[in-house]
Design a protein around this motif. Structure first.
Motif, PDB file in Angstrom:
ATOM      1  N   ASN A 325      55.948  97.309-108.446  1.00  0.00           N
ATOM      2  CA  ASN A 325      54.580  97.146-108.937  1.00  0.00           C
ATOM      3  C   ASN A 325      53.705  98.343-108.601  1.00  0.00           C
ATOM      4  O   ASN A 325      52.731  98.625-109.304  1.00  0.00           O
ATOM      5  CB  ASN A 325      53.961  95.884-108.343  1.00  0.00           C
ATOM      6  N   ALA A 326      54.053  99.062-107.540  1.00  0.00           N
ATOM      7  CA  ALA A 326      53.272 100.247-107.175  1.00  0.00           C
ATOM      8  C   ALA A 326      53.298 101.288-108.274  1.00  0.00           C
ATOM      9  O   ALA A 326      52.332 102.036-108.465  1.00  0.00           O
ATOM     10  CB  ALA A 326      53.788 100.832-105.869  1.00  0.00           C
ATOM     11  N   ALA A 327      54.409 101.363-109.015  1.00  0.00           N
ATOM     12  CA  ALA A 327      54.485 102.325-110.119  1.00  0.00           C
ATOM     13  C   ALA A 327      53.517 101.965-111.231  1.00  0.00           C
ATOM     14  O   ALA A 327      52.950 102.846-111.889  1.00  0.00           O
ATOM     15  CB  ALA A 327      55.924 102.390-110.641  1.00  0.00           C
ATOM     16  N   LEU A 328      53.304 100.692-111.470  1.00  0.00           N
ATOM     17  CA  LEU A 328      52.372 100.264-112.509  1.00  0.00           C
ATOM     18  C   LEU A 328      50.923 100.391-112.049  1.00  0.00           C
ATOM     19  O   LEU A 328      50.018 100.508-112.877  1.00  0.00           O
ATOM     20  CB  LEU A 328      52.662  98.816-112.901  1.00  0.00           C
ATOM     21  N   ARG A 329      50.712 100.384-110.752  1.00  0.00           N
ATOM     22  CA  ARG A 329      49.350 100.540-110.241  1.00  0.00           C
ATOM     23  C   ARG A 329      48.928 101.998-110.119  1.00  0.00           C
ATOM     24  O   ARG A 329      47.745 102.297-110.048  1.00  0.00           O
ATOM     25  CB  ARG A 329      49.240  99.861-108.870  1.00  0.00           C
ATOM     26  N   LYS A 352      49.216  93.725-117.673  1.00  0.00           N
ATOM     27  CA  LYS A 352      48.444  92.540-117.989  1.00  0.00           C
ATOM     28  C   LYS A 352      49.405  91.470-118.494  1.00  0.00           C
ATOM     29  O   LYS A 352      50.178  91.691-119.404  1.00  0.00           O
ATOM     30  CB  LYS A 352      47.393  92.848-119.063  1.00  0.00           C
ATOM     31  N   GLY A 353      49.325  90.277-117.870  1.00  0.00           N
ATOM     32  CA  GLY A 353      50.208  89.191-118.267  1.00  0.00           C
ATOM     33  C   GLY A 353      51.600  89.319-117.734  1.00  0.00           C
ATOM     34  O   GLY A 353      52.505  88.626-118.168  1.00  0.00           O
ATOM     35  N   GLY A 354      51.832  90.253-116.798  1.00  0.00           N
ATOM     36  CA  GLY A 354      53.184  90.476-116.325  1.00  0.00           C
ATOM     37  C   GLY A 354      53.760  89.318-115.560  1.00  0.00           C
ATOM     38  O   GLY A 354      54.962  89.184-115.485  1.00  0.00           O
ATOM     39  N   GLY A 355      52.923  88.464-114.961  1.00  0.00           N
ATOM     40  CA  GLY A 355      53.452  87.354-114.196  1.00  0.00           C
ATOM     41  C   GLY A 355      53.569  86.084-114.987  1.00  0.00           C
ATOM     42  O   GLY A 355      53.898  85.044-114.459  1.00  0.00           O
ATOM     43  N   THR A 387      56.376  91.843-106.155  1.00  0.00           N
ATOM     44  CA  THR A 387      56.723  93.195-105.696  1.00  0.00           C
ATOM     45  C   THR A 387      57.323  94.040-106.809  1.00  0.00           C
ATOM     46  O   THR A 387      57.166  95.253-106.805  1.00  0.00           O
ATOM     47  CB  THR A 387      57.719  93.132-104.526  1.00  0.00           C
ATOM     48  N   GLN A 388      57.979  93.397-107.758  1.00  0.00           N
ATOM     49  CA  GLN A 388      58.593  94.106-108.875  1.00  0.00           C
ATOM     50  C   GLN A 388      58.246  93.404-110.176  1.00  0.00           C
ATOM     51  O   GLN A 388      57.976  92.200-110.192  1.00  0.00           O
ATOM     52  CB  GLN A 388      60.118  94.180-108.709  1.00  0.00           C
TER      53      GLN A 388
END
Length: 420
Positions: A325-329, A352-355, A387-388
């Protein structure tokens, strides 16, 4: 003289060099930036919702007293195993025994009244028969002119009075019979109240709560007082947990859940979501919904009231491409300056909406370019586990690296000159 000039020149060069170094360190921008990277991986991913809840029996029965009185005796305690109909406690029965005897006496009096009314009815029937015979006889005599018609009229009046008296006595008899039924009902109620002085178990189970002591007075005028709580079966437990309104849309009956309790930190228990209640709970302007999770407790180690740390699985995939997730942030400094609003929303490029299961999201990844500058890559995302995040782009290859942050070395602190 020459030595003094050489010393001054050396000191001047030293100061100029130090000032330049300080400028380069604190003011001048760096020519390049070192980045940290994360590679795309392939593997399973699970989306879940976490919350805390409280354990309770699936079926628990509150045992109360339907009458008021003083507790004479208590025959069970905490953890007592009871059977349906077993005597749990005894209230003082003397008051209700007297009521039963009074109701029995009232019933006997009502039955005696019925007997009296039956005798009165028999007498009224006899008087009516006598009046009918007298009227018939006098009518014959009037036809033969042996007596005056006035005598016949008097006989007819007596006959009508006898008929009315019979009807009155019959009505009184019915009233007496109804009174007998009323007294019998009062006797039955008194006997029921007497039976209620014995507090019995309504079902098989185990006593998990006792709220009274011998000698205590219970008052059942407005609300039945709780005396015991019986858990029907501790082998089946449930967890009641409050789920935030932002996550409740992801939950449905049948989803798997796991939870832990503080009493057994190394043990994970399994359960199933059985109910998502539609009634909202509002606490401090926070809206949540109650979710019920049923779990087996064959070893009877889970106890009512324990706090459960629950994790409900909302979506699961076995083999997908995923990235940290750090890569997307991550957003490079230049992109942050050009789009400050985007940085504030969603953690600076977080999908957005990833979860959300079933809802495709979007995000931004930054890959190292040939000139060393980050290159934007638009991606489509799926579920995430905190986390991913799943990547659903077919053109992304496993092992490809993307920037997750900068790796600039920490600048050493300048030593403060000591005065002494």
């Amino acid at each position: 003289m020459k030595l003094r000039r050489l010393t001054l020149a050396t000191l001047t060069l030293t100061l100029l060099g130090g000032g330049y170094a300080v400028y380069q360190y604190f003011v001048a921008p760096a020519d390049g930036t070192a980045y940290k990277f994360a590679a795309i991986e392939r593997g399973p991913i699970t989306a879940s919702v976490s919350a805390t809840g409280t354990l309770s029996p699936v079926v628990s029965v509150q045992v109360s007293s339907q009458i008021s009185g003083q507790i004479r005796e208590i025959l069970v305690d905490y953890n007592s195993v009871v059977k349906a109909g077993q005597l749990l406690a005894q209230l003082a029965p003397e008051t209700y025994e007297h009521r039963v005897r009074q109701a029995e006496a009232d019933l006997e009096a009502a039955r005696a009244t019925v007997a009296v009314q039956q005798a009165e009815l028999y007498r009224a029937k006899v008087n009516l028969m006598d009046a009918e015979r007298d009227y018939t006889r006098k009518q014959t005599l009037v036809d033969k002119n042996f007596i005056s018609p006035a005598e016949l009229d008097k006989a007819q009046t007596l006959l009508e009075a006898a008929r009315a008296q019979r009807r009155v006595v019959e009505a009184q008899g019915k009233n007496s019979e109804a009174l007998v039924k009323q007294r019998a009902a009062q006797l039955g109620q008194a006997q029921v109240d007497l039976g209620r002085t014995e507090i019995r178990a309504p079902a098989d189970g185990i006593v998990i709560k006792r709220s009274v002591e011998p000698g205590q007075t219970v008052a059942a005028s407005l609300q039945a007082p709780e005396m015991f709580v019986i858990a029907k079966n501790l082998a089946d437990m449930r967890v009641e947990t409050a789920i935030d309104e932002a996550d409740v849309g992801r939950l449905k009956a049948g989803q798997e859940a796991t939870f832990t309790v503080d009493a057994f930190p190394g043990k994970r228990f399994k359960g199933t979501v059985t109910q998502v209640r539609k009634s909202a709970l509002v606490v401090s302007n926070v809206v949540s919904y109650t979710v019920i999770i049923d779990a087996a407790n064959p070893d009877l180690i889970l106890l009512p009231g324990m706090t459960a740390n629950v994790r409900i699985t909302t979506a699961q995939k076995d083999s997908v491409l995923k990235i940290a997730n750090a890569a997307l942030r991550f957003r490079p400094p230049s992109d942050e300056k050009s789009a400050p609003a985007a940085r504030q929303q969603g953690g600076g490029g977080m999908a957005k909406g990833g979860g959300r299961p079933g809802g495709a999201g979007s995000g931004k990844l930054w890959a190292p370019g040939k000139d060393g500058k980050p290159t934007l890559v638009e991606v489509k995302t799926g579920i995430n586990d905190g986390t991913q995040t799943e990547l659903v782009d077919s053109d992304l290859a496993e092992g490809r690296e993307f920037i997750v942050g900068t790796a600039s070395a920490e600048k050493p602190k300048l030593a403060t000159p000591r005065m002494f």
